[in-house]
Design a protein around this motif. Structure first.
Motif, short mmCIF file in Angstrom:
data_model
loop_
_atom_site.label_atom_id
_atom_site.label_comp_id
_atom_site.label_asym_id
_atom_site.label_seq_id
_atom_site.Cartn_x
_atom_site.Cartn_y
_atom_site.Cartn_z
N SER A 166 79.85 12.99 49.50
CA SER A 166 80.90 13.81 50.09
C SER A 166 80.42 15.19 50.51
O SER A 166 80.96 15.78 51.41
CB SER A 166 82.09 13.92 49.14
N VAL A 167 79.41 15.72 49.87
CA VAL A 167 78.88 17.01 50.34
C VAL A 167 77.38 16.87 50.60
O VAL A 167 76.69 16.09 49.96
CB VAL A 167 79.11 18.18 49.35
N ASN A 168 76.95 17.64 51.56
CA ASN A 168 75.55 17.57 51.95
C ASN A 168 74.70 18.37 50.97
O ASN A 168 74.31 19.48 51.23
CB ASN A 168 75.43 18.12 53.38
N SER A 169 74.43 17.77 49.80
CA SER A 169 73.74 18.51 48.76
C SER A 169 72.24 18.62 49.01
O SER A 169 71.54 19.33 48.32
CB SER A 169 74.00 17.87 47.41
N GLN A 170 71.74 17.88 50.00
CA GLN A 170 70.31 17.98 50.33
C GLN A 170 70.00 19.36 50.87
O GLN A 170 68.91 19.87 50.67
CB GLN A 170 69.95 16.96 51.42
N ASN A 171 70.97 19.89 51.60
CA ASN A 171 70.72 21.10 52.34
C ASN A 171 71.31 22.31 51.60
O ASN A 171 72.51 22.49 51.55
CB ASN A 171 71.36 20.96 53.73
N ASN A 172 70.43 23.11 50.99
CA ASN A 172 70.92 24.30 50.30
C ASN A 172 70.67 25.57 51.09
O ASN A 172 70.82 26.66 50.57
CB ASN A 172 70.25 24.42 48.93
N ASP A 173 70.31 25.41 52.35
CA ASP A 173 70.02 26.57 53.19
C ASP A 173 71.28 26.93 53.96
O ASP A 173 71.65 26.29 54.94
CB ASP A 173 68.88 26.20 54.15
N SER A 174 71.96 28.00 53.51
CA SER A 174 73.26 28.32 54.09
C SER A 174 73.16 28.87 55.51
O SER A 174 74.17 29.12 56.16
CB SER A 174 74.04 29.29 53.19
N ALA A 175 71.95 29.08 56.01
CA ALA A 175 71.80 29.48 57.41
C ALA A 175 71.85 28.27 58.33
O ALA A 175 71.94 28.41 59.55
CB ALA A 175 70.50 30.26 57.61
N GLN A 176 71.80 27.09 57.73
CA GLN A 176 71.88 25.83 58.50
C GLN A 176 73.27 25.22 58.29
O GLN A 176 73.90 25.50 57.28
CB GLN A 176 70.83 24.83 57.97
#
Ligand code: HEC
Length: 144
Positions: A19-29
């Motif tokens: 349900s959440v894109n936990s792979q991506n922790n880069d909040s600029a993306q």
């Protein structure tokens, strides 16, 4: 830990990654898919704006203003594109940018109506300006 518990925890972890894109922790993306932006931000905010009727207290007007700010924030995110596959490419298309800018401009009209405490202008901004870009963008891009 009992086996039953560890199975439940594994299931919860699996659900979480879906349900959440936990792979991506880069909040600029982009971290949210377009669907999550629609359901998590736009739907509750527009429910407040379209549901506004016979506003009396300052708090009620402020709620509508905050909802319009949320729509603008969502427009900012939609300009980057969502986190799902292909959603950043689509966001570079002129039509996407156009519908999104229309939605943001409509939210700014809502804010102007709130500042004037003008409920007629508010309902016009909601119905005549805010609703059409939703429809146009969905006709062009939903179920694509
Ligand atoms: C710039 C394009 C764009 C604009 C503007 C836009 N949407 Fe969307 N919306 C989409 C796309 C694309 C989908 C499909 C997402 C998917 O299924 O992955 C969608 C889906 C939805 C959904 C369905 C979500 C689901 O669970 O399937 C709702 C509800 C929604 N939008 C509400 C709105 C409202 C209300 C507005 C106007 C205030 C709006 N949208 C404006 C692009 C847009």
């Amino acid at each position: 830990m009992t086996r039953k518990f560890s199975i439940i925890i594994t299931l919860l972890l699996l659900l979480g990654t879906q349900s959440v894109n936990s792979q991506n922790n880069d909040s600029a993306q982009p971290m949210l898919t377009v669907k999550q932006i629609m359901n998590g931000i736009i739907t509750p905010a527009t429910a407040t704006i379209w549901g506004a009727y016979q506003l009396q207290s300052e708090a009620e007007w402020l709620e509508v203003q905050n909802a319009a700010l949320a729509v603008i924030g969502a427009g900012n995110l939609l300009a980057l594109g969502g986190a799902a596959e292909g959603e950043q490419g689509v966001a570079e298309e002129a039509e996407w940018i156009g519908f999104n800018n229309e939605m943001v401009a409509a939210a700014q009209e809502v804010i102007a109506a709130v500042e004037a405490r003008d409920e007629e202008a508010l309902s016009e901004a909601g119905n005549n300006s805010l609703y059409p870009p939703c429809e146009s963008c969905h006709q062009r891009y939903q179920n694509q």
